[in-house]
Structure formats: C-alpha cells, structure tokens
Design a protein around this motif. Sequence first.
Motif, PDB file in Angstrom:
ATOM      1  N   VAL A  50       0.928  -1.134  -0.055  1.00 17.79           N
ATOM      2  CA  VAL A  50       0.036  -0.015   0.125  1.00 17.79           C
ATOM      3  C   VAL A  50       0.931   1.382   0.143  1.00 17.79           C
ATOM      4  O   VAL A  50       1.443   1.580   1.405  1.00 17.79           O
ATOM      5  CB  VAL A  50      -1.068   0.095   1.559  1.00 17.79           C
ATOM      6  N   ALA A  51       0.479   2.333  -1.058  1.00 23.79           N
ATOM      7  CA  ALA A  51       1.491   3.700  -1.045  1.00 23.79           C
ATOM      8  C   ALA A  51       0.845   4.408  -0.311  1.00 23.79           C
ATOM      9  O   ALA A  51      -0.488   4.629  -0.449  1.00 23.79           O
ATOM     10  CB  ALA A  51       1.680   3.857  -2.648  1.00 23.79           C
ATOM     11  N   ARG A 213       8.012  10.210  -4.889  1.00 26.20           N
ATOM     12  CA  ARG A 213       7.996   8.998  -6.290  1.00 26.20           C
ATOM     13  C   ARG A 213       7.181   8.799  -7.230  1.00 26.20           C
ATOM     14  O   ARG A 213       6.598   7.544  -6.509  1.00 26.20           O
ATOM     15  CB  ARG A 213       9.451   8.660  -6.900  1.00 26.20           C
ATOM     16  N   LEU A 214       6.040   9.673  -7.410  1.00 21.57           N
ATOM     17  CA  LEU A 214       4.554   9.358  -7.976  1.00 21.57           C
ATOM     18  C   LEU A 214       4.777   7.870  -8.975  1.00 21.57           C
ATOM     19  O   LEU A 214       4.058   6.813  -8.514  1.00 21.57           O
ATOM     20  CB  LEU A 214       3.682   9.883  -8.898  1.00 21.57           C
ATOM     21  N   PRO A 215       5.089   8.159 -10.514  1.00 19.63           N
ATOM     22  CA  PRO A 215       5.308   6.689 -11.034  1.00 19.63           C
ATOM     23  C   PRO A 215       5.732   5.295 -10.100  1.00 19.63           C
ATOM     24  O   PRO A 215       5.305   4.480 -10.910  1.00 19.63           O
ATOM     25  CB  PRO A 215       6.526   6.845 -11.781  1.00 19.63           C
ATOM     26  N   GLU A 216       7.055   5.724  -9.179  1.00 19.31           N
ATOM     27  CA  GLU A 216       7.377   4.588  -8.319  1.00 19.31           C
ATOM     28  C   GLU A 216       6.005   4.275  -7.141  1.00 19.31           C
ATOM     29  O   GLU A 216       6.533   2.282  -7.217  1.00 19.31           O
ATOM     30  CB  GLU A 216       8.693   4.869  -7.610  1.00 19.31           C
ATOM     31  N   ALA A 217       5.231   5.030  -6.692  1.00 16.72           N
ATOM     32  CA  ALA A 217       4.164   4.194  -5.675  1.00 16.72           C
ATOM     33  C   ALA A 217       3.009   3.652  -6.730  1.00 16.72           C
ATOM     34  O   ALA A 217       2.685   2.980  -6.763  1.00 16.72           O
ATOM     35  CB  ALA A 217       3.590   5.612  -5.321  1.00 16.72           C
ATOM     36  N   LEU A 218       3.173   3.798  -7.792  1.00 16.62           N
ATOM     37  CA  LEU A 218       2.324   3.625  -8.590  1.00 16.62           C
ATOM     38  C   LEU A 218       2.721   1.710  -9.475  1.00 16.62           C
ATOM     39  O   LEU A 218       1.542   0.907  -9.838  1.00 16.62           O
ATOM     40  CB  LEU A 218       1.400   4.636 -10.011  1.00 16.62           C
ATOM     41  N   LYS A 219       3.878   1.812 -10.103  1.00 15.20           N
ATOM     42  CA  LYS A 219       4.264   1.484 -10.375  1.00 15.20           C
ATOM     43  C   LYS A 219       4.737   0.364  -9.540  1.00 15.20           C
ATOM     44  O   LYS A 219       4.838  -1.529  -9.942  1.00 15.20           O
ATOM     45  CB  LYS A 219       6.015   1.208 -11.170  1.00 15.20           C
ATOM     46  N   LEU A 220       4.604   0.190  -8.297  1.00 19.09           N
ATOM     47  CA  LEU A 220       5.420  -0.404  -6.854  1.00 19.09           C
ATOM     48  C   LEU A 220       3.902  -1.261  -6.424  1.00 19.09           C
ATOM     49  O   LEU A 220       3.824  -2.365  -5.478  1.00 19.09           O
ATOM     50  CB  LEU A 220       6.126  -0.189  -6.132  1.00 19.09           C
ATOM     51  N   ALA A 221       3.530  -0.302  -6.361  1.00 24.22           N
ATOM     52  CA  ALA A 221       2.258  -0.887  -4.690  1.00 24.22           C
ATOM     53  C   ALA A 221       0.714  -1.028  -5.581  1.00 24.22           C
ATOM     54  O   ALA A 221       0.369  -0.892  -6.808  1.00 24.22           O
ATOM     55  CB  ALA A 221       1.631   0.354  -4.509  1.00 24.22           C
TER      56      ALA A 221
END
Length: 526
Positions: A50-51, A213-221
């Motif tokens: 969960v981001a 890092r929004l792209p990171e949050a979307l890619k990982l979570a």
Amino acid sequence: MRRAVCLIRRQGVTFVESNELLSVSGLSKDFHSKRVLDDVTFAVAPGEIVALVGRNGAGKSTLGRIIAGTESESAGTISSLGVEYPRASRLEARARGVAMIEQRIDIDPTLTVAQAIFRGTFQQDRPHDALRRQAAWILNEMGMTLSPDELIGEVPRPLYGLIEAARVLTDDAQVVVMDEVSAPLNLAEAAELHEVVRRLVRQGRGVLFISHRLPEALKLADRVLVLRESRLVYSGPTSALTADDLAELMLGTTHVAEPAPAPEPPAGQGGTPLLEVTDLRVPGVVHGVDLTVYTGEIIGLTGSRDSGVFEIGGAITGQVTASARTFVVHGEPRSVLTPADASALRFSYFTGERDELGADPSESVARSMMNSGWTTEAGFHAEVAALRKVIAMMASLELQSNSFHKSVGELSGGDAQKVRLAPLIFEDSDLVVLNSPTRGLDVAAQTQLRRLLNDSVLSGSSAVVVSGDAAELRTWCSRVGVIVDGFLTEWIVPETMSPEEFEHRLHAAHTPTAIDQYHDTEPATA
C-alpha cells in the motif's frame, strides 16, 4: 470481513489471525493547535503493498510513526492481526509484528554490515562468521555489492535504508512501514529496495510504502492512499490511476501545471562558457574529466554512488580536494581549492544529504534562509530588510509553516529542504551545484523550485544538477553527463528520447556492472 479461526503466538502474545495485518480506524493527531491527521481509516492485508502519498506536511511520516509506536495519537485505534494495541511504544508495536524504516536512520558506525543487519534480532549474538555468511546471502539476493565485513562508518548514509530493509527480511515483522526509504537512492539502488518489498509480500507480509515519487508508487504498489490537508481523500487500486491523476488528488486541483522546461542548450559554439575545466582529478576517484558549463544552462551529472559523480560536483565548488590542468571562469584562469574560493567566484553548493546541510535543526526558519543581512551585529534597518526578504521567500516557496520563528527541526522534511535551498535560489550566484535538490519534495514543490531556478538561469546564472533521479534530470537538464569509474563517458540529451528510454539509459549507468561496458569507450567531452 471474515476472520480466520487459528491463533498465532509471537513473543508471548496470542493473536487472532485476521485477513487484515494492520487496521487503522478514526486516527487523529493534534500538534499544539493544529490537526495534522484527521479521522484516518485504512487497512493493509497480507501480501499487499500500500503506497501512501501526499504533499510535504500532509502527515505521512506522522502516521507512520504512530503506527510504529514512536509517536502518540490523539484519537482512534490501531489493530495488528486482529488485536488492538497501545501506541506510543515501539516495543509494543514490534511485539505485535509492526516495524518501521524511517527517513533518518542511525546505526553504530563501529558495527559491520553483517552485525547491523542482525542487530536487535535473536541472532545478533551469534559468531560473526555465521552472521557474515547469512548476511552475504541476503545481500546477494538483494543484488547489493556491499561486503558484510564493511564497517557501517564507511557506508554512504543513503544506503542505510537498504541495510535496514535487509534487516527486516531477517525479522518476523508482519507489517513494515517504509518512510521515504527510496528518496536518496538512484535507480539501481531503488530497484534493490523494490525487490526487498516484493520478497516481503511474497512471504505474506504487508508493506506501507511512503514515497514522493509518484511513478514509483504506481508501479510498485497494489493500492494507494492519498493524504491531503491531514485527511485521507483517496484509497484505491493503483491500476486505475496515472501519475497526473495522483498529483491532482494530492494537490486538490483539477489541473497540475506542466513542469517548466529546461533552458535550451547553447547551439554549437554560440554559447558563452561560464566554466571550462580540463583534466579534473580527485585522487583515487576522478581520473581526468573535461567539463564545460555555458552561461544560462542547467546540466546534469549522474552515475553510481562510487563513480566519482558526487566528487566532481564537490571539486567544482571547493568541497573536496582536487586538481585540474585548467580551470577557467568567464574566460579567466582561476583556482578553486576551498569553499571560500568558490564563494569569491559566486559559485554555490547544495546537497540534499541532510547530514551535510550544515544547518542546526534548532535554528529558526528566518536565520536558516539568510546567507547574509542578519547577524548579531546587524542594525534595526538591516534586520527589518532581511526579514522582509525572508517573508517574500517563504511566500514564493509556499511553506506549510507561516512562522519564520519556527525551528527547522519542526518542519516536514520537504519544507526543511526548501528552507535550505532558498538562499542559493534567491541569492545572486553565477553557478549553483545542486546535489539531489528535489529529494523529499512533493510534485508541486519540485515544479515550483524548478521554475525559480529557471528564472535564475534566464537571468544569466547556470546550474549543475548532480542526481540519480531520472525524472529530476529529465525535466531539469538540457544534457546529462554519465560518470562511470571516474570518467565522463557520454552526454545524454533527454529531449531526444522517450522517458522510458532515458530511464533505461540511467539505470544502466547506475548499476555497478556498467563499469565493464564503458571500459572500452573514449572519455566524452563537453
């Protein structure tokens, strides 16, 4: 929700196994007269990432600390594995399977990496040979090149988060809160952290991943929570969102301003060189770099942590001992051996490494934002003028705090970063070297800072951005120099490729094995 019927026993405490590893209900937090968290409710399930995102000062770190037992709440409940537990006690939280990796990590510098990984666990008293064998296996699985025998005092502080992540892998924590652990990491290092996160959830654990890092949050979570002005305004799957959607939810606006473009690079030899350096060397680290920075441009430098990229930025501004065959500023031969020499040339330096910022956390916002104009000997009129300047800077930077009397230590990490950047952006420098300037800043603050820097550059200043952040380099810089094993190997022009290709090129440069692929290449020139 259905609950399983079996019982689990951990450290002498019996739990009812629940399909919610963590449940937060109606959580609120008041700090003096301000509500920093308001009626926050969410859950984390087994095997779920969960981001948690939000603007600087939205309450993300406060929420993480309350869950981990290092800060008290004003109202609400928290349950782990179906059992409510008292907060404001890290030991209580740990006994119930909740652990946190914080932004600021302190580890005894005399420990080895192996001892640091197992400290505080039931294995910490085992012989070092046994610890190092297991630590070596864990580090290898993470893709890390650290030696288990290396002393913590010799490890770069940004990597402490990865060491803590390795420690969590050896622990029995069922819920792991990671607070901006990826912020100081380059792309290759962040990939190592992401692998740890995925390994944790494959083991059935849950991760609350706080990131700017929004792209990171979307890619990982799997799912994302958005905090805005102390309230939870969104909870939903990441698959339904883009980075722009997420930014709009954070900011509470239907339009997110496009990032300000980087100034165009000078055409051919038409630009006026501000700085020309040949054969720049830092003993044992940088082995002969030629670099030209033109008036009115922002360039980037990137590389792995041991590539020499940070030393190059320090050498330009007298922060590290270096030599050069020629060091020409505005067409005149110069020498920069100390920070005072750099200051005389109107060169400034900033680092996002909080331990290197040099600011006292007890110092007021006003004093931290002033390089000059306000001293104990200053007269009344000088002090008033200085305070007016501080107020103008605070308004331009949109600090969450409206009091210049507040200490820097009381600010959110992002606001503290802005306060320390302010003197460099607003003072009249010819060249600013910025080491990871947007670390810990939310998307609005990054865009805002970029506009301010571009305004400065349009007035004739120049900037060198030393960074491992792909988005930062792509949107700030007209060209990016890749440093590998102490050499400048190539220049990348971000506008000539897609964001995905640019990130791929940088990831290769940040990976230690990249050294081999560049060994046969000729050094690049400006």
